[in-house]
Scaffold this motif. Structure first.
Motif, short mmCIF file in Angstrom:
data_model
loop_
_atom_site.label_atom_id
_atom_site.label_comp_id
_atom_site.label_asym_id
_atom_site.label_seq_id
_atom_site.Cartn_x
_atom_site.Cartn_y
_atom_site.Cartn_z
N ASN A 1 0.80 -1.22 0.00
CA ASN A 1 0.00 0.00 0.00
C ASN A 1 0.84 1.27 0.00
O ASN A 1 0.29 2.36 0.24
CB ASN A 1 -0.91 0.01 1.22
N ALA A 2 2.12 1.12 -0.26
CA ALA A 2 3.01 2.28 -0.20
C ALA A 2 2.46 3.43 -1.04
O ALA A 2 2.04 3.23 -2.18
CB ALA A 2 4.39 1.89 -0.68
N GLY A 3 2.43 4.61 -0.45
CA GLY A 3 1.97 5.78 -1.15
C GLY A 3 0.51 6.11 -0.91
O GLY A 3 0.07 7.24 -1.14
N LYS A 4 -0.23 5.15 -0.45
CA LYS A 4 -1.66 5.40 -0.21
C LYS A 4 -1.88 6.00 1.18
O LYS A 4 -1.17 5.68 2.12
CB LYS A 4 -2.46 4.09 -0.27
N PRO A 5 -2.90 6.84 1.31
CA PRO A 5 -3.29 7.29 2.65
C PRO A 5 -3.75 6.09 3.47
O PRO A 5 -4.37 5.16 2.93
CB PRO A 5 -4.47 8.24 2.40
N VAL A 6 -3.47 6.10 4.75
CA VAL A 6 -3.91 4.96 5.57
C VAL A 6 -5.43 4.87 5.62
O VAL A 6 -5.99 3.80 5.85
CB VAL A 6 -3.34 4.99 7.01
N THR A 7 -6.11 5.97 5.38
CA THR A 7 -7.57 5.94 5.44
C THR A 7 -8.19 5.16 4.29
O THR A 7 -9.37 4.80 4.35
CB THR A 7 -8.17 7.37 5.42
N VAL B 1 -7.21 2.18 3.52
CA VAL B 1 -7.28 0.82 4.04
C VAL B 1 -8.11 0.77 5.33
O VAL B 1 -8.98 -0.07 5.49
CB VAL B 1 -5.86 0.27 4.29
N HIS B 2 -7.83 1.70 6.23
CA HIS B 2 -8.54 1.75 7.51
C HIS B 2 -9.55 2.90 7.43
O HIS B 2 -9.28 4.02 7.86
CB HIS B 2 -7.55 1.94 8.66
N GLU B 3 -10.70 2.59 6.86
CA GLU B 3 -11.65 3.64 6.47
C GLU B 3 -12.21 4.40 7.66
O GLU B 3 -12.63 5.55 7.53
CB GLU B 3 -12.78 3.01 5.67
N ASP B 4 -12.26 3.73 8.81
CA ASP B 4 -12.79 4.42 9.98
C ASP B 4 -11.91 5.58 10.42
O ASP B 4 -12.34 6.41 11.21
CB ASP B 4 -12.93 3.44 11.14
N LEU B 5 -10.67 5.64 9.94
CA LEU B 5 -9.77 6.74 10.33
C LEU B 5 -10.01 8.01 9.51
O LEU B 5 -9.30 9.01 9.71
CB LEU B 5 -8.31 6.29 10.23
N ALA B 6 -10.98 7.98 8.62
CA ALA B 6 -11.30 9.17 7.83
C ALA B 6 -11.49 10.38 8.75
O ALA B 6 -12.26 10.32 9.70
CB ALA B 6 -12.56 8.94 7.01
N GLY B 7 -10.76 11.43 8.47
CA GLY B 7 -10.87 12.64 9.28
C GLY B 7 -9.93 12.65 10.48
O GLY B 7 -9.79 13.68 11.14
N ASP B 8 -9.28 11.54 10.76
CA ASP B 8 -8.43 11.46 11.95
C ASP B 8 -6.95 11.61 11.66
O ASP B 8 -6.18 11.95 12.56
CB ASP B 8 -8.61 10.09 12.64
N THR B 9 -6.53 11.28 10.45
CA THR B 9 -5.10 11.28 10.18
C THR B 9 -4.83 11.51 8.71
O THR B 9 -5.63 11.13 7.86
CB THR B 9 -4.46 9.93 10.61
N GLU B 10 -3.68 12.17 8.45
CA GLU B 10 -3.25 12.39 7.08
C GLU B 10 -2.09 11.46 6.72
O GLU B 10 -1.49 11.59 5.65
CB GLU B 10 -2.79 13.85 6.90
N LEU B 11 -1.76 10.54 7.61
CA LEU B 11 -0.61 9.67 7.38
C LEU B 11 -0.79 8.81 6.13
O LEU B 11 -1.91 8.47 5.76
CB LEU B 11 -0.40 8.75 8.59
N THR B 12 0.33 8.49 5.48
CA THR B 12 0.30 7.57 4.34
C THR B 12 1.24 6.39 4.63
O THR B 12 2.15 6.47 5.44
CB THR B 12 0.79 8.26 3.05
N PHE B 13 0.97 5.29 3.96
CA PHE B 13 1.86 4.14 4.03
C PHE B 13 3.13 4.43 3.22
O PHE B 13 3.08 5.14 2.22
CB PHE B 13 1.20 2.90 3.43
N ASN B 14 4.25 3.86 3.65
CA ASN B 14 5.41 3.88 2.77
C ASN B 14 6.08 2.52 2.77
O ASN B 14 5.68 1.61 3.51
CB ASN B 14 6.39 5.00 3.17
N ASP B 15 7.05 2.36 1.90
CA ASP B 15 7.71 1.05 1.83
C ASP B 15 9.17 1.13 2.24
O ASP B 15 9.95 0.25 1.94
CB ASP B 15 7.58 0.43 0.44
N GLU B 16 9.52 2.21 2.90
CA GLU B 16 10.87 2.31 3.42
C GLU B 16 10.83 2.34 4.94
O GLU B 16 9.97 2.96 5.54
CB GLU B 16 11.56 3.57 2.91
N TRP B 17 11.76 1.67 5.49
CA TRP B 17 11.89 1.68 6.94
C TRP B 17 13.05 2.57 7.26
O TRP B 17 14.07 2.58 6.58
CB TRP B 17 12.08 0.23 7.41
N HIS B 18 12.94 3.39 8.29
CA HIS B 18 14.10 4.15 8.71
C HIS B 18 14.26 4.03 10.22
O HIS B 18 13.30 3.78 10.95
CB HIS B 18 14.01 5.61 8.27
N SER B 19 15.47 4.22 10.67
CA SER B 19 15.80 3.87 12.05
C SER B 19 15.75 5.06 13.00
O SER B 19 16.14 4.95 14.14
CB SER B 19 17.18 3.23 12.09
#
Lengths: 321, 321, 321, 321
Positions: free
Chosen positions: B39-45, B47-65
């Motif tokens: 789902n990299a690049g997509k808003p988390v909402t 996938v998790h539709e109930d979070l609509a209005g709660d967060t602007e976070l997006t999925f990514n495919d890189e991990w950082h430490s």
């Protein structure tokens, strides 16, 4: 062949409604009357709304003896009272009682579990129809009792809301029961007595002891039981015991595949599945509490009483979904 | 106080979603990244539709430490693979793994059941978060193990559909599962190993043996367990063992009233109720499989790791109905 | 009377399963074969587990023409393909197609809604069985169309999960669908075409226009529709139109009491209720999508094709609860 | 900042329970007392079992005025009676009434729909909290009313069982309601009055008329509405009206994706989705009847009354599944 004339006492409750649903489609039976004090004069479709278009019958509050069989679908304690008001018998009318009033060795009554007492039922005057949990647990244990293999049995069961009848209570409220689970009558369910009686009928020695935890389930129809016990026989031997015991019994089916509750909902079947790891055996059993656990088994008993095909009126379309 | 920076690996699944729901409202945590390959690049909402209005976070495919803690919410086997791809550790980043990959005595990992190992968790580098059934069964048995009282235990449990994850299968189909019950993995559930490990940690002698039959339940969230066993102590003594054991543990509550599943749904609690007749004891336990049985317990472990209030971010409004 | 020999194409799906459940108990029908490419050779009880103990039939992958009637229970598009592979007809074998492939005026096909086309069905060679939503909406509107009273109609409907078939998808996942509601195909459901065709058959003038919002419901079986429209007749006149129209039709029942979905679940009935305030009329209609909305209606059509009692094999015990 | 002291009248019902669940976690509020005549002296956890471990509060039967705000969670008619018994006001204590007693233009009361009357609420003495269906329908129509676009609107809605309160009745019985759907109060729901009042507040000309069919749904929490109407604007224009209207309102979210009920269950949100084909518009709206439809909105109004962040105590973890 002469048709069987049936009367129903207590026709407004859940088991009474199922009796009507079954008997209006039974090929050899006519309903003569449906007794309900509180609904006398009303069409049965006012109470059992799904029967709209199926029947013109009405409830009445008089009982008459021009019937061949009467089904007592009243509450526990009420059946005994009703019998006493009629002198203990009905002048040759056969009786099938769905309450628990006559299950524990009452003189003149046969315990109506066909898989245990089929021949006695055929010639009975009065049949005490087993309890729903009692039927499900016993059918999972009878072959083991007959082989003398029972000791401590740990059973957990779950039942649909119709098992508690139609009275309103906190735990029958939709807002409470939906998506919920709760144990009740832990280790003290009233059906343990009739279960013990049947097990001792088959297994004289040893001390079969059933420890039973019932749960309220989040569905309307059905009972699912898992009984755990230790057994010193191979899986093949145990399976053989079950298949032999239920050979010729049309409604109790030993499955070699995983079973699930909905396979039996709206049918008169009891499905049984065995799983064993070493000497630990688990017996799963499933039935519809209102059918094989109540009104369906009552019709099965009636069929036996009148020499009809045991499955008459009971080849029901499963709900399946 | 410095805020905790958290990363989530596998944020698109059920436990990943719950991690997001919990952490966006956690008073001391910021989510640094949410990893999901597919789902990299997509808003988390999305996938998790109930979070609509709660967060602007997006999925990514890189991990950082540049995080303080990372939650592994990937499938069984995937966590180990992910760790191996990163050399077995994350340069001082603490790890909480929700899979079963490190629960059985993996070197460097602490088994993350706070009621059993709270002090060890506080100073751990890597925490193996317990399984859902494992948590529910253990919390019902630990005080008995500590007192050396366990022998054969017969447990039956029922779980909601979210316990099986979001992959599509016959038994996750609504038409199959609605109003249905089925046993699965009878006597062979994978959680029995971690249960055994914990019981032996507390009870050296005797041979605690848990015989467990899990059921698929007709609801989405929650686990309810009834464990039956013989115990040679009075009900008061047994109750005392439990109350002492869980004193000071904020989420495990010994109830003197009947418990039901919905009391804990959408909370991080585990409720326990004891019922005893003679020497037969039944322990009921209930929790939400996605919270105390997974992501909630992971947050509880994180709170311990960082010296936060153990209940921070976990005082959740129950769904209740 | 000679018994009817029936073949089922596509016996592994939901409607195919219902065909089997109905036909094995039908008093005048024998199942000759059940076709399923993907399950050829398997017992039907492997797929339709509730039939355990009821039938020894197996699926096969060959079709043969020594039958009197064949039911096409395959997907939309597949029925047409199957017909084409057989030259467009089956040498005198009657055909009842449950897909949507032949519903819109295909030459040689009769639209199989008995309440609309009973006489044409009796002498048909090929019957296009109506859609589930289409049946429920039409039965709520046909008497008004016949009286020329329809203009804009605003319908909302809710359907059980079996309406979407057994394929796995996000919205068929239990964890998604339980306790959920969602609109789909708003104003664009494919059944609107066959509804329009039927309404125009009865109402030449004016422009009946159905605006339809379907919802996914949190149950497995059943459809409930409320259609709102303006009508310039008294409630008594409107009721009279309905009662006259459905007189003599055994399965469509105009109720003077409130109706609910479970009255019809696991039956072949359609219940209709009218409520009117001033010139605003609401027509509620309810049916089981797999029976009156699919396989039950197919059996009803078969009964008409072969001159059997229209209700043969369809006097089903309601699930009721 | 000084903390708000709150009293709850009628704390044993569904909305009273939700008030407690929300306020015990509210960052700026203390509960001073919870009034319940029938439960005075009992711990609140006896009635609201999910609160076990969360609170030591008990119900009492005395009201005292050393509070800043009081929530009336009693039945319709009871709120008015309670106010009258206290001379019509509470000496400077602000009042938020969740019943319908003061919604229709009662002098001194502000109708507590923040999206409509936010500024008036901030300075109110007494707030009449809107009905659950009323909130869901209005939020789907207000932007259209403001643009003067409303004529006939055809709405269908479905509600969870908690909408009917905790009293026991035939239609709240689990055996009846599970898997069932039924219309009730067709075209005559009591909330139509407050809806009409709000629409006329925004749209002076024309005659907005809402024709509403409510359904009982097979779930405990939530309302889903589809409102159909004709509108002579492009989809982009209509969407713009909604997005402008709700800009800055934190809980009402206009979604460009399909919405479903569970996105809002156990949250204070209302989700809205628009679908249009030609001039036919369908507005879907969804909310949790006990939160945005009752107690959550009451807390939102309290936040406005006391100058708190509008979302304080209302960033709730969705149940999601």
């Amino acid at each position: 062949m002469r048709r069987v004339r049936a009367g129903i006492i207590g026709g407004a409750g859940y088991t009474g409604g199922e009796m009507i649903r079954l008997l209006i489609n039974h090929p050899a039976v006519d309903i003569s009357f449906i007794h309900s004090k509180s609904n006398a004069g009303k069409p049965v479709t006012v109470v059992h709304e799904d029967l709209a278009g199926d029947t013109e019958l009405t409830f009445n509050d008089e009982w008459h003896s021009e019937v061949d069989v009467v089904f007592l679908c009243v509450g526990h304690g009420e059946a005994k009272k009703f019998m006493e008001e009629h002198g203990g018998s009905f002048d040759g009318v056969l009786v099938i009682d769905l309450s628990q009033d006559f299950r524990l060795g009452a003189p003149g009554w046969v315990y109506g579990l066909p898989e245990l007492n089929r021949e006695e039922i055929r010639s009975a005057q009065a049949v005490a129809n087993p309890g729903c949990f009692a039927t499900a647990i016993q059918l999972g244990l009878l072959p083991l009792a007959k082989a003398g293999l029972l000791g401590d049995v740990y059973s957990t069961g779950i039942t649909g809301s119709t098992g508690a009848g139609q009275s309103l209570s906190t735990t029958s409220h939709f807002s409470w029961r939906a998506n919920n689970i709760q144990a009740y009558k832990t280790l003290s369910h009233q059906h343990l007595k009739e279960i013990g009686q049947s097990l001792r009928q088959l297994q004289a020695s040893g001390e079969p002891a059933v420890h039973f935890t019932p749960w309220r389930g989040d569905f309307t129809r059905g009972i699912f039981i898992s009984s755990q016990l230790r057994v010193d026989r191979s899986p093949e031997e145990v399976l053989g015991l079950f298949e032999n015991f239920y050979k010729g019994h049309p409604f109790t089916i030993v499955s070699r595949n995983p079973i699930s509750l909905k396979q039996v909902v709206n049918t008169n079947k009891c499905l049984i599945q065995l799983e064993q790891v070493g000497s630990q055996l688990v017996v799963h059993s499933a039935l519809d509490n209102l059918l094989k656990g109540a009104s369906g088994q009552a019709v099965q008993n009636m069929n036996l009483l009148f020499g009809l095909d045991e499955t008459a009126g009971l080849r029901l379309k499963a709900n399946a979904f």
